[in-house]
Design a protein around this motif. Structure first.
Motif, PDB file in Angstrom:
ATOM      1  N   GLY A 231      -3.800  -7.918  -4.465  1.00 23.16           N
ATOM      2  CA  GLY A 231      -4.887  -8.543  -3.698  1.00 23.16           C
ATOM      3  C   GLY A 231      -6.208  -7.802  -3.850  1.00 23.16           C
ATOM      4  O   GLY A 231      -7.243  -8.380  -4.193  1.00 23.16           O
ATOM      5  N   ARG A 232      -6.200  -6.502  -3.618  1.00 24.78           N
ATOM      6  CA  ARG A 232      -7.431  -5.728  -3.685  1.00 24.78           C
ATOM      7  C   ARG A 232      -7.937  -5.614  -5.129  1.00 24.78           C
ATOM      8  O   ARG A 232      -9.138  -5.571  -5.367  1.00 24.78           O
ATOM      9  N   LEU A 233      -7.013  -5.616  -6.062  1.00 25.25           N
ATOM     10  CA  LEU A 233      -7.443  -5.540  -7.460  1.00 25.25           C
ATOM     11  C   LEU A 233      -8.222  -6.808  -7.821  1.00 25.25           C
ATOM     12  O   LEU A 233      -9.245  -6.736  -8.516  1.00 25.25           O
ATOM     13  N   ILE A 234      -7.756  -7.943  -7.310  1.00 22.01           N
ATOM     14  CA  ILE A 234      -8.489  -9.197  -7.550  1.00 22.01           C
ATOM     15  C   ILE A 234      -9.904  -9.098  -6.943  1.00 22.01           C
ATOM     16  O   ILE A 234     -10.879  -9.515  -7.562  1.00 22.01           O
ATOM     17  N   ASP A 235     -10.001  -8.517  -5.747  1.00 22.05           N
ATOM     18  CA  ASP A 235     -11.337  -8.335  -5.136  1.00 22.05           C
ATOM     19  C   ASP A 235     -12.246  -7.565  -6.087  1.00 22.05           C
ATOM     20  O   ASP A 235     -13.407  -7.916  -6.277  1.00 22.05           O
ATOM     21  N   HIS A 236     -11.705  -6.511  -6.679  1.00 24.14           N
ATOM     22  CA  HIS A 236     -12.532  -5.695  -7.592  1.00 24.14           C
ATOM     23  C   HIS A 236     -12.872  -6.482  -8.856  1.00 24.14           C
ATOM     24  O   HIS A 236     -13.979  -6.360  -9.387  1.00 24.14           O
ATOM     25  N   ILE A 237     -11.919  -7.273  -9.313  1.00 23.61           N
ATOM     26  CA  ILE A 237     -12.204  -8.074 -10.517  1.00 23.61           C
ATOM     27  C   ILE A 237     -13.353  -9.041 -10.207  1.00 23.61           C
ATOM     28  O   ILE A 237     -14.293  -9.183 -10.987  1.00 23.61           O
ATOM     29  N   GLU A 238     -13.270  -9.655  -9.027  1.00 23.10           N
ATOM     30  CA  GLU A 238     -14.316 -10.614  -8.661  1.00 23.10           C
ATOM     31  C   GLU A 238     -15.681  -9.944  -8.507  1.00 23.10           C
ATOM     32  O   GLU A 238     -16.705 -10.533  -8.823  1.00 23.10           O
TER      33      GLU A 238
ATOM     34  N   ARG B 255       0.834  -1.211   0.000  1.00 22.73           N
ATOM     35  CA  ARG B 255       0.000   0.000   0.000  1.00 22.73           C
ATOM     36  C   ARG B 255       0.859   1.248   0.000  1.00 22.73           C
ATOM     37  O   ARG B 255       0.550   2.227  -0.660  1.00 22.73           O
ATOM     38  N   GLU B 256       1.922   1.221   0.803  1.00 21.55           N
ATOM     39  CA  GLU B 256       2.769   2.419   0.886  1.00 21.55           C
ATOM     40  C   GLU B 256       3.348   2.772  -0.478  1.00 21.55           C
ATOM     41  O   GLU B 256       3.350   3.926  -0.881  1.00 21.55           O
ATOM     42  N   LEU B 257       3.818   1.751  -1.153  1.00 19.64           N
ATOM     43  CA  LEU B 257       4.411   2.032  -2.461  1.00 19.64           C
ATOM     44  C   LEU B 257       3.330   2.509  -3.430  1.00 19.64           C
ATOM     45  O   LEU B 257       3.553   3.430  -4.220  1.00 19.64           O
ATOM     46  N   ALA B 258       2.147   1.893  -3.350  1.00 21.15           N
ATOM     47  CA  ALA B 258       1.050   2.321  -4.230  1.00 21.15           C
ATOM     48  C   ALA B 258       0.750   3.804  -3.992  1.00 21.15           C
ATOM     49  O   ALA B 258       0.664   4.596  -4.939  1.00 21.15           O
ATOM     50  N   THR B 259       0.637   4.181  -2.727  1.00 27.19           N
ATOM     51  CA  THR B 259       0.326   5.581  -2.403  1.00 27.19           C
ATOM     52  C   THR B 259       1.426   6.505  -2.910  1.00 27.19           C
ATOM     53  O   THR B 259       1.164   7.563  -3.476  1.00 27.19           O
ATOM     54  N   GLN B 260       2.643   6.065  -2.691  1.00 27.51           N
ATOM     55  CA  GLN B 260       3.789   6.878  -3.091  1.00 27.51           C
ATOM     56  C   GLN B 260       3.855   7.063  -4.613  1.00 27.51           C
ATOM     57  O   GLN B 260       4.075   8.169  -5.106  1.00 27.51           O
ATOM     58  N   VAL B 261       3.643   5.977  -5.333  1.00 29.16           N
ATOM     59  CA  VAL B 261       3.678   6.050  -6.799  1.00 29.16           C
ATOM     60  C   VAL B 261       2.535   6.943  -7.284  1.00 29.16           C
ATOM     61  O   VAL B 261       2.707   7.805  -8.148  1.00 29.16           O
ATOM     62  N   HIS B 262       1.365   6.742  -6.679  1.00 29.37           N
ATOM     63  CA  HIS B 262       0.205   7.542  -7.076  1.00 29.37           C
ATOM     64  C   HIS B 262       0.483   9.021  -6.827  1.00 29.37           C
ATOM     65  O   HIS B 262       0.239   9.867  -7.701  1.00 29.37           O
TER      66      HIS B 262
ATOM     67  N   ALA C 270      -6.920   6.383  -9.752  1.00 27.34           N
ATOM     68  CA  ALA C 270      -7.326   5.790  -8.472  1.00 27.34           C
ATOM     69  C   ALA C 270      -6.177   4.990  -7.912  1.00 27.34           C
ATOM     70  O   ALA C 270      -5.352   4.459  -8.653  1.00 27.34           O
ATOM     71  N   CYS C 271      -6.141   4.928  -6.586  1.00 24.60           N
ATOM     72  CA  CYS C 271      -5.137   4.121  -5.913  1.00 24.60           C
ATOM     73  C   CYS C 271      -5.905   3.056  -5.123  1.00 24.60           C
ATOM     74  O   CYS C 271      -6.715   3.380  -4.258  1.00 24.60           O
ATOM     75  N   ILE C 272      -5.641   1.815  -5.466  1.00 23.09           N
ATOM     76  CA  ILE C 272      -6.480   0.715  -4.972  1.00 23.09           C
ATOM     77  C   ILE C 272      -5.644  -0.218  -4.110  1.00 23.09           C
ATOM     78  O   ILE C 272      -4.698  -0.841  -4.602  1.00 23.09           O
ATOM     79  N   TYR C 273      -5.962  -0.301  -2.831  1.00 23.13           N
ATOM     80  CA  TYR C 273      -5.238  -1.258  -1.979  1.00 23.13           C
ATOM     81  C   TYR C 273      -6.160  -1.754  -0.874  1.00 23.13           C
ATOM     82  O   TYR C 273      -7.199  -1.147  -0.586  1.00 23.13           O
ATOM     83  N   GLY C 274      -5.759  -2.846  -0.253  1.00 26.63           N
ATOM     84  CA  GLY C 274      -6.581  -3.455   0.786  1.00 26.63           C
ATOM     85  C   GLY C 274      -6.378  -2.780   2.135  1.00 26.63           C
ATOM     86  O   GLY C 274      -5.626  -1.822   2.258  1.00 26.63           O
ATOM     87  N   GLY C 275      -7.104  -3.280   3.131  1.00 29.78           N
ATOM     88  CA  GLY C 275      -6.955  -2.753   4.486  1.00 29.78           C
ATOM     89  C   GLY C 275      -7.786  -1.511   4.732  1.00 29.78           C
ATOM     90  O   GLY C 275      -7.749  -0.938   5.807  1.00 29.78           O
ATOM     91  N   VAL C 276      -8.494  -1.058   3.715  1.00 29.58           N
ATOM     92  CA  VAL C 276      -9.407   0.085   3.877  1.00 29.58           C
ATOM     93  C   VAL C 276     -10.738  -0.320   3.255  1.00 29.58           C
ATOM     94  O   VAL C 276     -10.815  -1.301   2.514  1.00 29.58           O
ATOM     95  N   GLY C 277     -11.791   0.433   3.564  1.00 28.45           N
ATOM     96  CA  GLY C 277     -13.122   0.100   3.049  1.00 28.45           C
ATOM     97  C   GLY C 277     -13.157   0.115   1.524  1.00 28.45           C
ATOM     98  O   GLY C 277     -12.319   0.731   0.878  1.00 28.45           O
ATOM     99  N   MET C 278     -14.160  -0.562   0.995  1.00 22.98           N
ATOM    100  CA  MET C 278     -14.313  -0.638  -0.468  1.00 22.98           C
ATOM    101  C   MET C 278     -15.027   0.588  -1.023  1.00 22.98           C
ATOM    102  O   MET C 278     -14.889   0.924  -2.194  1.00 22.98           O
ATOM    103  N   GLY C 279     -15.854   1.220  -0.164  1.00 18.43           N
ATOM    104  CA  GLY C 279     -16.799   2.237  -0.625  1.00 18.43           C
ATOM    105  C   GLY C 279     -16.184   3.302  -1.513  1.00 18.43           C
ATOM    106  O   GLY C 279     -16.628   3.520  -2.642  1.00 18.43           O
ATOM    107  N   ASN C 280     -15.144   3.946  -1.005  1.00 16.23           N
ATOM    108  CA  ASN C 280     -14.499   5.026  -1.744  1.00 16.23           C
ATOM    109  C   ASN C 280     -13.988   4.565  -3.087  1.00 16.23           C
ATOM    110  O   ASN C 280     -14.162   5.222  -4.119  1.00 16.23           O
TER     111      ASN C 280
END
Ligand code: AMP
Length: 465
Positions: free
Chosen positions: A136-143, A87-94, A109-119
């Motif tokens: 991991g979270r991207l797979i959740d969204h794909i599903e 997540r840290e790297l995702a946030t940093q890259v974003h 968008a920056c998509i990572y787990g450990g936070v709610g899906m709503g946003n």
């Protein structure tokens, strides 16, 4: 070499110049023209080399200058996907890409787990061009079918080696199966190139161009590597002793486990050193806060596990201490990648107990360069370290000249010789902050009992494995 000469568009050049970027880094020089030409890239570059801009700038230029295919209704589909391990790297890259695209309108968008899906669902529903995501979270969204990856034109695998280390290969393959196979550009960045990375590249890339900024598995030249042998039970006290020598110096401390990091951070904090811990059991908010506090100097020590620290972007961090050695030698390279950036000098200190000697050997073999092993007065081992069949002295001969530590001033981490100077063949104590005075001297004899390659050196002498 200038950014202009790499073929970047004015809207990017302006943002770069506002951020104070004057000249491209080596990886940027190599990667940007190739990526702008649409080539697939297999790039060997670790954190701190400027790799984010190396893939981010051509990607943004592509999005800004090539129009999207007309989609048949529904939200706009993402056109670029950057996969990162944490997540840290995702946030940093974003964040970095938002800075570079200041003069563009690129919904992202920056998509990572450990936070709610709503946003994330809201943003995806509105539609984005650019997606930075953890697998991991991207797979959740794909599903959930909340994301359609069939319009991806550029894929970046950032820190691919770490994603594989973290067991993301199956997720990556599932994600890749959802992407268009034709007309897709793939940029893979990795600090190390294990066989598994090469396999991945062979399978999913089109005749990739290979580039490398540092020789395989090496760390910046300006970093000094020092090892302090210590009894496992005295590591905490030794760490405290080292940190207390300069309570203002920002230091990143690596521990192996989450629990260990927490305990260590609590101990340091109780001892009067402002410390925060960052690991996988901390919430996203806690991790970001700890990082922000560290960057702002509100805490001087950040204790981190390997995974949590992945990709942390802290410029010119002068010192990294390995409280525990990493289980995997490659992680040493990643850990140390946080110091000695952009030509700055840095210091990597490892506290090594008997049960870590094997790990130390693997690290030395991987780096192919010398380490300076020295006792800290007052912390000499109760039981001398057994270096195994191949004593460090023997390792020297295995490695030829590379094993021999150079003591020239040019390689000192800072101009501040008394503080950071290597003791060289001198006596202990006198003037050195580590010097324990009489007590240290008294224990010197014990230290000499250790098996030490060159035989019978006094404590404080520098040596190589
Ligand atoms: P990265 O390796 O992408 O994590 O970048 C490391 C740090 O270097 C980041 O803080 C970047 O903002 C910075 N950086 C990247 N490229 C340049 C450049 N050409 N000039 C100055 N700073 C840079």
């Amino acid at each position: 070499m200038s950014f202009e000469s790499l073929g970047l568009a004015p809207f990017l050049l302006r943002a770069l110049s506002e951020q104070g970027y004057e000249t491209p880094t080596a990886i940027q020089e190599q990667a940007i023209p190739l990526a702008l030409a649409g080539r697939d890239l297999l790039a060997g570059a670790q954190t701190g080399t400027g790799k984010t801009a190396a893939f981010g700038l051509p990607l943004l230029q592509h999005l800004a200058t090539n129009s999207q295919e007309v989609s048949s209704g529904g939200p706009r589909k993402p056109r670029a996907l950057i996969l990162t391990p944490t997540r840290e790297l995702a946030t940093q890259v974003h964040d970095s890409l938002r800075g570079y695209s200041k003069y563009l309108r690129i919904p992202s968008a920056c998509i990572y787990g450990g936070v709610g899906m709503g946003n994330q669902l809201d943003i995806l529903r509105r539609g984005v061009d650019l997606l930075v995501a953890c697998p991991g979270r991207l797979i959740d969204h794909i599903e959930r079918r909340s994301i359609d990856l069939s319009g991806i034109e550029v894929l970046v695998l950032d820190e691919a080696d770490r994603m594989l280390d973290m067991g993301f290969l199956p997720s990556i393959k599932r994600i890749l199966a959802k992407l268009p196979k034709q007309n897709r550009q793939t940029l893979l960045f990795s600090a190390t190139f294990e066989e598994s990375i090469k396999q991945l590249a062979l399978e999913f890339m089109r005749n990739p161009e290979q580039i490398q900024v540092t020789p395989k598995n090496t760390v910046a030249e300006l970093i000094t590597h020092r090892v302090h042998p210590v009894d496992g039970g005295r590591k905490r006290d030794l760490l405290l002793h080292l940190l207390a020598q300069d309570s203002r110096e920002q230091t990143l401390v690596f521990a192996r486990t989450k629990h260990g990091s927490d305990k260590l951070a609590a101990f340091l904090d109780k001892s009067g050193i402002k410390t925060a811990a960052i690991h996988g059991n901390k919430s996203q908010g806690q991790r970001l806060r700890a990082l922000a506090d560290f960057k702002a100097g509100r805490v001087t020590v950040l204790v981190a596990t390997d995974i949590a620290a992945r990709g942390i972007d802290i410029n010119e961090l002068p010192k990294v201490i390995n409280f525990d050695l990493p289980m995997v030698a490659e992680d040493y390279v990643h850990r140390i990648g946080r110091t000695g950036r952009n030509g700055a000098t840095g210091e990597a200190i490892s506290l090594v107990a008997q049960d870590e000697v094997k790990l130390l050997r693997q690290i030395v073999r991987l780096l192919g360069r010398d380490m300076d092993i020295r006792d800290v007065p007052g912390f000499e081992l109760q039981v001398p370290i057994r270096w195994g069949n191949s004593a460090p002295g023997k390792a020297d001969s295995d490695m030829g000249d590379r094993g021999v530590r150079k003591t020239s001033h040019a390689r000192r981490p800072h101009g501040d010789a008394p503080r950071h100077a290597h003791a060289g063949p001198k006596k202990t104590g006198g003037g050195r902050r580590e010097g324990g005075g009489g007590a240290g001297q008294a224990r010197a004899a014990q230290g000499q009992g250790q098996r030490r390659g060159g035989g019978g050196r006094s404590q404080g002498s520098s040596r190589a494995v």
